[in-house]
Motif scaffolding. Structure first.
Motif, short mmCIF file in Angstrom:
data_model
loop_
_atom_site.label_atom_id
_atom_site.label_comp_id
_atom_site.label_asym_id
_atom_site.label_seq_id
_atom_site.Cartn_x
_atom_site.Cartn_y
_atom_site.Cartn_z
N LEU A 106 3.70 -1.27 12.81
CA LEU A 106 5.12 -1.23 13.14
C LEU A 106 5.81 -0.15 12.31
CD1 LEU A 106 5.66 -5.11 12.95
CD2 LEU A 106 5.42 -3.76 15.05
N ASN A 107 6.80 0.50 12.90
CA ASN A 107 7.52 1.55 12.19
C ASN A 107 8.66 0.95 11.37
OD1 ASN A 107 9.15 3.63 11.40
ND2 ASN A 107 9.24 4.61 13.42
N ALA A 108 8.58 1.10 10.06
CA ALA A 108 9.55 0.45 9.16
C ALA A 108 10.97 1.00 9.31
CB ALA A 108 9.09 0.58 7.72
N ASN A 109 11.12 2.13 10.04
CA ASN A 109 12.46 2.69 10.23
C ASN A 109 13.11 2.19 11.51
OD1 ASN A 109 12.24 4.31 7.91
ND2 ASN A 109 10.92 5.70 9.06
N ASN A 110 12.42 1.32 12.21
CA ASN A 110 12.90 0.89 13.52
C ASN A 110 13.37 -0.58 13.44
OD1 ASN A 110 12.50 -0.54 16.05
ND2 ASN A 110 11.73 1.42 16.84
N HIS A 111 14.61 -0.84 13.89
CA HIS A 111 15.20 -2.19 13.78
C HIS A 111 14.39 -3.24 14.52
CE1 HIS A 111 18.63 -0.81 11.67
NE2 HIS A 111 19.00 0.02 12.63
N GLU A 112 13.93 -2.85 15.72
CA GLU A 112 13.15 -3.83 16.51
C GLU A 112 11.84 -4.17 15.82
OE1 GLU A 112 12.79 -2.24 20.48
OE2 GLU A 112 14.98 -2.24 20.64
N ALA A 113 11.27 -3.18 15.19
CA ALA A 113 10.00 -3.41 14.47
C ALA A 113 10.23 -4.36 13.29
CB ALA A 113 9.42 -2.08 14.00
N LEU A 146 -7.84 -4.03 5.92
CA LEU A 146 -7.52 -5.37 6.46
C LEU A 146 -7.30 -5.41 7.97
CD1 LEU A 146 -5.02 -6.55 3.66
CD2 LEU A 146 -7.42 -7.20 3.91
N SER A 147 -7.62 -4.33 8.65
CA SER A 147 -7.41 -4.30 10.11
C SER A 147 -8.12 -5.48 10.78
CB SER A 147 -7.95 -2.99 10.66
OG SER A 147 -7.70 -2.94 12.04
N GLY A 148 -7.39 -6.15 11.68
CA GLY A 148 -7.97 -7.29 12.40
C GLY A 148 -7.86 -8.59 11.63
N LYS A 149 -7.49 -8.51 10.35
CA LYS A 149 -7.38 -9.73 9.54
C LYS A 149 -5.94 -10.14 9.31
CE LYS A 149 -11.73 -9.07 7.19
NZ LYS A 149 -12.43 -8.61 6.02
N ILE A 150 -4.99 -9.27 9.65
CA ILE A 150 -3.57 -9.58 9.44
C ILE A 150 -2.81 -9.24 10.71
CG2 ILE A 150 -3.79 -9.12 6.98
CD1 ILE A 150 -2.35 -6.48 7.35
N ALA A 151 -1.63 -9.87 10.89
CA ALA A 151 -0.92 -9.69 12.16
C ALA A 151 -0.35 -8.28 12.29
CB ALA A 151 0.20 -10.73 12.27
N ALA A 152 0.22 -7.75 11.19
CA ALA A 152 0.90 -6.45 11.33
C ALA A 152 1.03 -5.76 9.99
CB ALA A 152 2.29 -6.66 11.93
N VAL A 153 1.25 -4.44 10.07
CA VAL A 153 1.64 -3.68 8.88
C VAL A 153 2.88 -2.88 9.27
CG1 VAL A 153 -0.07 -1.87 9.45
CG2 VAL A 153 0.96 -1.92 7.19
N LEU A 154 3.85 -2.89 8.37
CA LEU A 154 5.06 -2.08 8.57
C LEU A 154 4.81 -0.75 7.87
CD1 LEU A 154 8.12 -4.39 7.93
CD2 LEU A 154 7.86 -2.82 9.85
N ASP A 155 4.81 0.32 8.64
CA ASP A 155 4.54 1.63 8.06
C ASP A 155 5.84 2.24 7.54
OD1 ASP A 155 3.79 4.15 7.36
OD2 ASP A 155 2.75 4.61 9.24
N GLY A 156 5.95 2.30 6.22
CA GLY A 156 7.14 2.88 5.60
C GLY A 156 6.80 4.11 4.79
N GLY A 157 5.68 4.76 5.13
CA GLY A 157 5.28 5.96 4.40
C GLY A 157 4.67 5.61 3.05
N GLN A 158 4.62 6.61 2.19
CA GLN A 158 3.94 6.45 0.91
C GLN A 158 4.82 5.71 -0.11
OE1 GLN A 158 2.43 10.12 -0.65
NE2 GLN A 158 1.05 9.02 -2.01
N SER A 159 4.21 4.78 -0.84
CA SER A 159 4.95 4.07 -1.90
C SER A 159 5.37 5.07 -2.97
CB SER A 159 4.08 2.98 -2.54
OG SER A 159 3.87 1.94 -1.63
#
Ligand code: TXA
Ligand code: MG
Length: 325
Positions: free
Chosen positions: A7-14, A161-174
Motif C-alpha cells: 500500500l502507498n503510505a501517501n494515499n488516504h485510501e491505502a 515476510l511476503s505472504g506471511k503478513i496482510a500488508a506493508v505500507l510503503d513510506g520510502g526509506q526510514s
C-alpha cells in the motif's frame, strides 16, 4: 495467507485499508523513523500472536507498544516515575523507548511474560496518523524474520515476510535507519538496555546526572542476543588494515567479498565489490541496514565490514551482533 498487499503510505485510501486490516486483527508493516515495524493492535491478543508466528519469534521475546502521545502512557504502564514525563517531553515523539512496569490490563503475551513493558511514541507521521485513528496501541517489533537484518524500506519487508503478513505500507526509506534507544526506568538509576539514536549523553544532559549504559546486560530479550540482525552471508567486522590483510591472504582463493567501508580503501582485485558508506554517523546509520540487505543478495562469499569509530556505538552494537559467528 494471501499475497501481501503493498500500500502507498501517501494515499488516504491505502491508509484506511491499513487501519481496516489492523481492526480486523491482521498484521500491517508500517514505516517508522527508525525501521519498519510489524504492527498489530496491542489489545487484540490473537493479532499479537500472529506477530510471533510471522517473524518466527520466540514467544518470550517482548514487543514494544507504540502509542500516540504521552497522555496514553498510563493505559499501558503503571508506577510511572516523574522523570518519564521529563524524558518523554524531550524525546517523544521520537526514537526512544521507555521500559516501565506493565499496567495490569495489558496481556502477558505482549510482554513475553514480563511484568515490564516497553513503550514509545514514534515520530513518523504515517504511524502517528494510524495510531490516532485506531485509538489503541500498536505492538510492533521490527518487520523482519527473527534474527535477520531490520528493514528500512518496504522492499526489505517484502523480501523477509511476503505472504506471511496482510500488508506493508510503503513510506520510502526510514529516516534514521537504526532501532530506538531503550531506556529502563524501573530502577532508581535509568539504564540504557539498547543503544540507539538517543544517546547516553543526550539523556544525561536533560537529567543532569549520570545514567547506566552497560555494554552487555543480562536481560534475556531478543535484542540482547549475541547473534542478531544477521545477513545470510557470513559477515566479518574488522578494522581497515585487517580487511586489507585478509584480502591479500585470500588473493589466490576463489573467494569474492563485498567490502562495506567508510574510509578510503583501494582494492585492485576486480571481482570484489566495494560499498562506500558515508563517513558521517547519522548518514551511515540511515544506510547501514539497506547496504547489508543489498550485498546479502549478491553472489559473494563473505561480507567484510570496516569497523566504524567507537563513538558510533549503536551502529557498532548492531554490527557486532550481525557478525557474531
Ligand atoms: O525502533 C524500534 O524500536 C523499532 C520500531 C518498529 O519501533 N522496534 C523494534 O522492536 O526494534 P524489536 O522487537 O525489534 O526490538 C524491541 C526490543 C527487543 O530487544 C526486546 O527484547 C526489547 O525491545 N523489549 C521489549 N519489551 C521489553 C521488556 N519488557 N523488557 C526488556 N526488553 C524489552
Ligand atoms: Mg528487531
Amino acid at each position: 495467507m494471501n499475497k501481501t498487499e503493498v500500500l502507498n503510505a501517501n494515499n488516504h485510501e491505502a491508509i484506511s485499508r491499513a487501519i481496516d486490516l489492523l481492526k480486523e486483527g491482521e498484521l500491517v508493516a508500517i514505516p517508522t523513523e527508525t525501521v519498519y515495524g510489524l504492527a498489530a493492535d496491542a489489545r487484540n491478543i490473537n493479532a499479537v500472536k500472529k506477530i510471533f508466528t510471522a517473524k518466527n519469534r520466540p514467544d518470550n521475546h517482548p514487543l514494544i507498544v507504540h502509542i500516540s502521545s504521552f497522555e496514553k502512557l498510563s493505559e499501558w504502564a503503571k508506577d510511572i516515575p516523574s522523570i518519564a514525563n521529563i524524558i518523554a517531553g524531550h524525546f517523544w515523539p521520537g526514537p526512544l523507548t521507555l521500559l516501565l512496569n506493565k499496567n495490569d490490563s495489558v496481556s502477558d503475551i505482549v510482554t513475553g511474560g514480563l511484568k515490564t513493558i516497553a513503550v514509545r511514541v514514534p515520530q513518523h507521521p504515517v504511524f502517528l496518523n494510524i495510531l490516532n485513528k485506531l485509538n489503541s496501541g500498536l505492538a510492533a517489533p521490527s518487520a523482519n524474520p527473527h534474527k535477520r537484518i531490520s528493514p528500512t524500506k518496504a522492499e526489505h519487508v517484502i523480501d523477509g515476510l511476503s505472504g506471511k503478513i496482510a500488508a506493508v505500507l510503503d513510506g520510502g526509506q526510514s529516516n534514521i535507519g537504526i532501532e530506538s534507544t531503550i531506556l529502563d526506568l524501573t530502577q532508581p538509576t535509568p539504564k540504557i538496555l539498547r543503544r540507539g539514536p538517543v544517546t547516553k549523553k543526550m539523556i544525561e544532559n536533560i537529567l543532569g546526572y549520570e545514567i547506566d549504559a552497560p555494554i552487555q546486560h543480562t536481560t534475556s530479550v531478543s535484542g540482547n542476543m549475541k547473534s542478531h540482525y544477521q545477513p545470510n552471508t557470513k559477515t566479518l567486522l574488522m578494522p581497515k588494515n585487517d580487511i586489507l590483510q585478509y584480502i591479500n591472504l585470500n588473493e589466490n582463493s576463489h573467494k569474492k567479498f563485498a567490502i562495506v567501508h567508510y574510509s578510503n580503501i583501494e582494492i585492485t582485485k576486480s571481482n570484489n565489490i566495494l560499498e562506500k558508506m558515508p563517513n558521517c554517523k547519522s548518514n551511515y546509520a540511515k544506510l547501514m541496514y539497506d547496504i547489508l540487505h543489498k550485498v546479502d543478495k549478491l553472489d559473494i562469499h563473505e561480507i567484510l565490514v570496516e569497523m566504524p569509530p567507537t563513538d558510533w556505538d549503536d551502529c557498532l552494537d548492531r554490527l557486532y551482533r550481525a557478525s557474531h559467528l
